[in-house]
Design a protein around this motif. Sequence first.
Motif, PDB file in Angstrom:
ATOM      1  N   SER A  27       0.854  -1.177   0.000  1.00 61.73           N
ATOM      2  CA  SER A  27       0.000   0.000   0.000  1.00 61.73           C
ATOM      3  C   SER A  27       0.892   1.229   0.000  1.00 61.73           C
ATOM      4  O   SER A  27       2.115   1.111  -0.098  1.00 61.73           O
ATOM      5  CB  SER A  27      -0.941  -0.006   1.207  1.00 61.73           C
ATOM      6  N   GLN A  28       0.301   2.394   0.116  1.00 59.51           N
ATOM      7  CA  GLN A  28       1.082   3.629   0.120  1.00 59.51           C
ATOM      8  C   GLN A  28       0.330   4.715   0.859  1.00 59.51           C
ATOM      9  O   GLN A  28      -0.842   4.561   1.188  1.00 59.51           O
ATOM     10  CB  GLN A  28       1.377   4.083  -1.304  1.00 59.51           C
ATOM     11  N   GLY A  29       1.030   5.798   1.122  1.00 59.60           N
ATOM     12  CA  GLY A  29       0.414   6.947   1.757  1.00 59.60           C
ATOM     13  C   GLY A  29       1.249   8.184   1.509  1.00 59.60           C
ATOM     14  O   GLY A  29       2.403   8.096   1.086  1.00 59.60           O
ATOM     15  N   THR A  30       0.666   9.332   1.812  1.00 50.99           N
ATOM     16  CA  THR A  30       1.389  10.583   1.617  1.00 50.99           C
ATOM     17  C   THR A  30       2.399  10.834   2.732  1.00 50.99           C
ATOM     18  O   THR A  30       3.311  11.638   2.569  1.00 50.99           O
ATOM     19  CB  THR A  30       0.419  11.776   1.525  1.00 50.99           C
ATOM     20  N   ASP A  31       2.215  10.147   3.868  1.00 47.40           N
ATOM     21  CA  ASP A  31       3.175  10.210   4.973  1.00 47.40           C
ATOM     22  C   ASP A  31       3.205   8.841   5.658  1.00 47.40           C
ATOM     23  O   ASP A  31       2.444   7.942   5.296  1.00 47.40           O
ATOM     24  CB  ASP A  31       2.826  11.332   5.965  1.00 47.40           C
ATOM     25  N   GLU A  32       4.102   8.675   6.630  1.00 52.38           N
ATOM     26  CA  GLU A  32       4.252   7.367   7.282  1.00 52.38           C
ATOM     27  C   GLU A  32       2.973   6.907   7.972  1.00 52.38           C
ATOM     28  O   GLU A  32       2.598   5.743   7.877  1.00 52.38           O
ATOM     29  CB  GLU A  32       5.418   7.389   8.281  1.00 52.38           C
ATOM     30  N   LYS A  33       2.291   7.810   8.660  1.00 53.74           N
ATOM     31  CA  LYS A  33       1.068   7.424   9.366  1.00 53.74           C
ATOM     32  C   LYS A  33       0.017   6.908   8.389  1.00 53.74           C
ATOM     33  O   LYS A  33      -0.592   5.866   8.607  1.00 53.74           O
ATOM     34  CB  LYS A  33       0.501   8.589  10.173  1.00 53.74           C
ATOM     35  N   GLU A  34      -0.181   7.622   7.292  1.00 51.58           N
ATOM     36  CA  GLU A  34      -1.164   7.192   6.308  1.00 51.58           C
ATOM     37  C   GLU A  34      -0.748   5.867   5.669  1.00 51.58           C
ATOM     38  O   GLU A  34      -1.586   4.982   5.468  1.00 51.58           O
ATOM     39  CB  GLU A  34      -1.350   8.252   5.222  1.00 51.58           C
ATOM     40  N   ALA A  35       0.536   5.706   5.374  1.00 49.82           N
ATOM     41  CA  ALA A  35       1.016   4.454   4.780  1.00 49.82           C
ATOM     42  C   ALA A  35       0.794   3.283   5.738  1.00 49.82           C
ATOM     43  O   ALA A  35       0.379   2.198   5.327  1.00 49.82           O
ATOM     44  CB  ALA A  35       2.491   4.582   4.411  1.00 49.82           C
ATOM     45  N   ILE A  36       1.047   3.488   7.021  1.00 46.09           N
ATOM     46  CA  ILE A  36       0.844   2.430   8.022  1.00 46.09           C
ATOM     47  C   ILE A  36      -0.647   2.110   8.157  1.00 46.09           C
ATOM     48  O   ILE A  36      -1.033   0.935   8.191  1.00 46.09           O
ATOM     49  CB  ILE A  36       1.482   2.818   9.366  1.00 46.09           C
ATOM     50  N   ASP A  37      -1.475   3.136   8.230  1.00 48.52           N
ATOM     51  CA  ASP A  37      -2.929   2.896   8.297  1.00 48.52           C
ATOM     52  C   ASP A  37      -3.400   2.117   7.070  1.00 48.52           C
ATOM     53  O   ASP A  37      -4.196   1.180   7.176  1.00 48.52           O
ATOM     54  CB  ASP A  37      -3.697   4.212   8.395  1.00 48.52           C
ATOM     55  N   ASN A  38      -2.890   2.484   5.906  1.00 49.30           N
ATOM     56  CA  ASN A  38      -3.307   1.830   4.669  1.00 49.30           C
ATOM     57  C   ASN A  38      -2.808   0.392   4.576  1.00 49.30           C
ATOM     58  O   ASN A  38      -3.529  -0.474   4.077  1.00 49.30           O
ATOM     59  CB  ASN A  38      -2.849   2.639   3.458  1.00 49.30           C
ATOM     60  N   ILE A  39      -1.584   0.107   5.060  1.00 48.78           N
ATOM     61  CA  ILE A  39      -1.093  -1.268   4.988  1.00 48.78           C
ATOM     62  C   ILE A  39      -1.858  -2.148   5.974  1.00 48.78           C
ATOM     63  O   ILE A  39      -2.094  -3.325   5.702  1.00 48.78           O
ATOM     64  CB  ILE A  39       0.441  -1.369   5.185  1.00 48.78           C
ATOM     65  N   LYS A  40      -2.288  -1.596   7.085  1.00 51.67           N
ATOM     66  CA  LYS A  40      -3.130  -2.369   8.017  1.00 51.67           C
ATOM     67  C   LYS A  40      -4.419  -2.796   7.312  1.00 51.67           C
ATOM     68  O   LYS A  40      -4.854  -3.940   7.432  1.00 51.67           O
ATOM     69  CB  LYS A  40      -3.459  -1.551   9.271  1.00 51.67           C
ATOM     70  N   GLU A  41      -5.018  -1.870   6.584  1.00 51.10           N
ATOM     71  CA  GLU A  41      -6.232  -2.183   5.836  1.00 51.10           C
ATOM     72  C   GLU A  41      -5.934  -3.200   4.734  1.00 51.10           C
ATOM     73  O   GLU A  41      -6.725  -4.118   4.498  1.00 51.10           O
ATOM     74  CB  GLU A  41      -6.799  -0.899   5.232  1.00 51.10           C
ATOM     75  N   ALA A  42      -4.791  -3.060   4.082  1.00 52.96           N
ATOM     76  CA  ALA A  42      -4.413  -3.993   3.018  1.00 52.96           C
ATOM     77  C   ALA A  42      -4.170  -5.396   3.569  1.00 52.96           C
ATOM     78  O   ALA A  42      -4.515  -6.389   2.925  1.00 52.96           O
ATOM     79  CB  ALA A  42      -3.161  -3.479   2.301  1.00 52.96           C
ATOM     80  N   ILE A  43      -3.591  -5.493   4.760  1.00 49.51           N
ATOM     81  CA  ILE A  43      -3.371  -6.804   5.385  1.00 49.51           C
ATOM     82  C   ILE A  43      -4.707  -7.482   5.655  1.00 49.51           C
ATOM     83  O   ILE A  43      -4.895  -8.660   5.353  1.00 49.51           O
ATOM     84  CB  ILE A  43      -2.529  -6.660   6.678  1.00 49.51           C
ATOM     85  N   THR A  44      -5.660  -6.741   6.197  1.00 51.87           N
ATOM     86  CA  THR A  44      -6.996  -7.285   6.438  1.00 51.87           C
ATOM     87  C   THR A  44      -7.628  -7.747   5.130  1.00 51.87           C
ATOM     88  O   THR A  44      -8.191  -8.849   5.043  1.00 51.87           O
ATOM     89  CB  THR A  44      -7.891  -6.233   7.119  1.00 51.87           C
ATOM     90  N   ALA A  45      -7.521  -6.931   4.101  1.00 54.10           N
ATOM     91  CA  ALA A  45      -8.097  -7.275   2.798  1.00 54.10           C
ATOM     92  C   ALA A  45      -7.409  -8.492   2.195  1.00 54.10           C
ATOM     93  O   ALA A  45      -8.062  -9.327   1.552  1.00 54.10           O
ATOM     94  CB  ALA A  45      -8.003  -6.085   1.846  1.00 54.10           C
TER      95      ALA A  45
END
Length: 71
Positions: A27-45
């Motif tokens: 996944s990706q994000g505009t900053d580290e927090k967003e990238a981490i939040d997005n990879i958590k969602e990607a792991i669930t998916a």
Amino acid sequence: MIFHITLSKQQDGWIVAECPALAGCVSQGTDEKEAIDNIKEAITAWFWAEDQKAVEKINKKRNSSSIIVSV
């Protein structure tokens, strides 16, 4: 569950997050927090998608039944 992830800053400024334990889970994000939040969602998916593949196989077996569990 706990997973290790990698974060790498790309030339275009995006932060790419990857979970090496799960093939193709990126996944990706505009900053580290967003990238981490997005990879958590990607792991669930990722787990949901793998489970759906397994359900299809279970449904093809005549003498099998499935039970849903939460972890």
